[in-house]
Design a protein around this motif. Structure first.
Motif, mmCIF file in Angstrom:
data_model
loop_
_atom_site.group_PDB
_atom_site.id
_atom_site.type_symbol
_atom_site.label_atom_id
_atom_site.label_comp_id
_atom_site.label_asym_id
_atom_site.label_seq_id
_atom_site.Cartn_x
_atom_site.Cartn_y
_atom_site.Cartn_z
ATOM 1 N N THR A 84 -3.159 -0.330 0.305
ATOM 2 C CA THR A 84 -2.607 -1.121 -0.708
ATOM 3 C C THR A 84 -0.960 -2.173 -0.069
ATOM 4 O O THR A 84 -0.302 -0.930 0.867
ATOM 5 C CB THR A 84 -1.754 -0.304 -1.728
ATOM 6 N N LYS A 86 2.286 -3.560 -1.029
ATOM 7 C CA LYS A 86 3.283 -3.840 -1.806
ATOM 8 C C LYS A 86 4.383 -5.358 -1.618
ATOM 9 O O LYS A 86 4.725 -4.882 -0.330
ATOM 10 C CB LYS A 86 4.487 -3.037 -2.542
ATOM 11 N N GLU A 130 7.179 -9.462 -7.936
ATOM 12 C CA GLU A 130 6.550 -8.718 -7.656
ATOM 13 C C GLU A 130 5.116 -8.317 -7.141
ATOM 14 O O GLU A 130 4.546 -9.087 -8.144
ATOM 15 C CB GLU A 130 6.648 -6.903 -7.228
ATOM 16 N N VAL A 132 1.155 -7.053 -5.682
ATOM 17 C CA VAL A 132 0.225 -5.281 -5.125
ATOM 18 C C VAL A 132 -0.660 -6.432 -4.580
ATOM 19 O O VAL A 132 -1.391 -6.135 -5.483
ATOM 20 C CB VAL A 132 0.646 -4.519 -6.187
ATOM 21 N N ALA A 165 7.432 -4.330 0.670
ATOM 22 C CA ALA A 165 8.283 -3.681 -0.234
ATOM 23 C C ALA A 165 9.035 -2.823 1.045
ATOM 24 O O ALA A 165 10.225 -2.205 0.372
ATOM 25 C CB ALA A 165 7.749 -2.286 -1.367
#
Length: 177
Positions: A84, A86, A130, A132, A165
């Motif tokens: 993942t 971000k 944001e 993801v 992030a």
């Protein structure tokens, strides 16, 4: 001497790993991935443990040893858990939307920037600033995230742009009178 190449890889219960000549194939809940290994690297799969060793003590072979072990560990983690990334958009009016198989970015240009999401990568946006990204292949996921970031990299004076992030942007002082 490689320290990474010495570490063993434990195969999770939900992953099957096969070796065909100089190719290792891993299958799991997130799909199937394979990686080529160098011909001088010896791979042994026994009792859900993978060991790597070298046939010679050459400097280049030792470099392939650690790299091969890391690549195999990445495909095993990818098919079992996935990766993942971000990302955040910082700036007035900077927005992101996921529309089907493409990402639409508003980055302060006169037009919206559209990017196709590659196969094997899933994108979601809970907030408009944001994003993801999720995928099984670490290399293609990181490359797509880098391509997204290159559309508007963060600048050091105000910090505007697309950033990861967990990324820290070193801020510079502006002009003085």
């Amino acid at each position: 001497m490689s320290r990474i190449g010495l570490k063993i890889i434990e195969i999770p219960n939900d992953v099957t790993v096969n070796q065909e000549s100089n190719k290792i194939i891993a299958k799991g809940k997130n799909g199937e991935l394979s990686v080529e290994i160098h011909q001088s690297i010896i791979c042994k799969i026994e009792n859900n443990i993978i060991n790597f060793s070298t046939g010679s003590n050459n400097k280049n072979v030792r470099a392939f040893w650690g790299t091969t072990r890391a690549n195999v560990a990445n495909i095993i983690k990818g098919v079992s858990e996935g990766f993942t990334i971000k990302m955040e958009l910082m700036g007035v009016g900077y927005r992101v939307q996921v529309q089907g198989n493409k990402i639409v970015l508003s980055l302060g240009y006169s037009h919206p920037v559209e990017m196709q999401i590659p196969n094997g990568i899933k994108a979601s946006s809970e907030k408009p600033t944001e994003l993801v990204l999720f995928g099984a292949d670490k290399q293609s996921l990181g490359q797509f995230a880098a391509n997204l970031r290159s559309k508007r990299p963060p600048e050091p004076f105000k910090g505007k742009g697309i950033r990861y992030a967990n990324e820290y942007i070193f801020r510079k002082e502006g002009k003085k009178k």
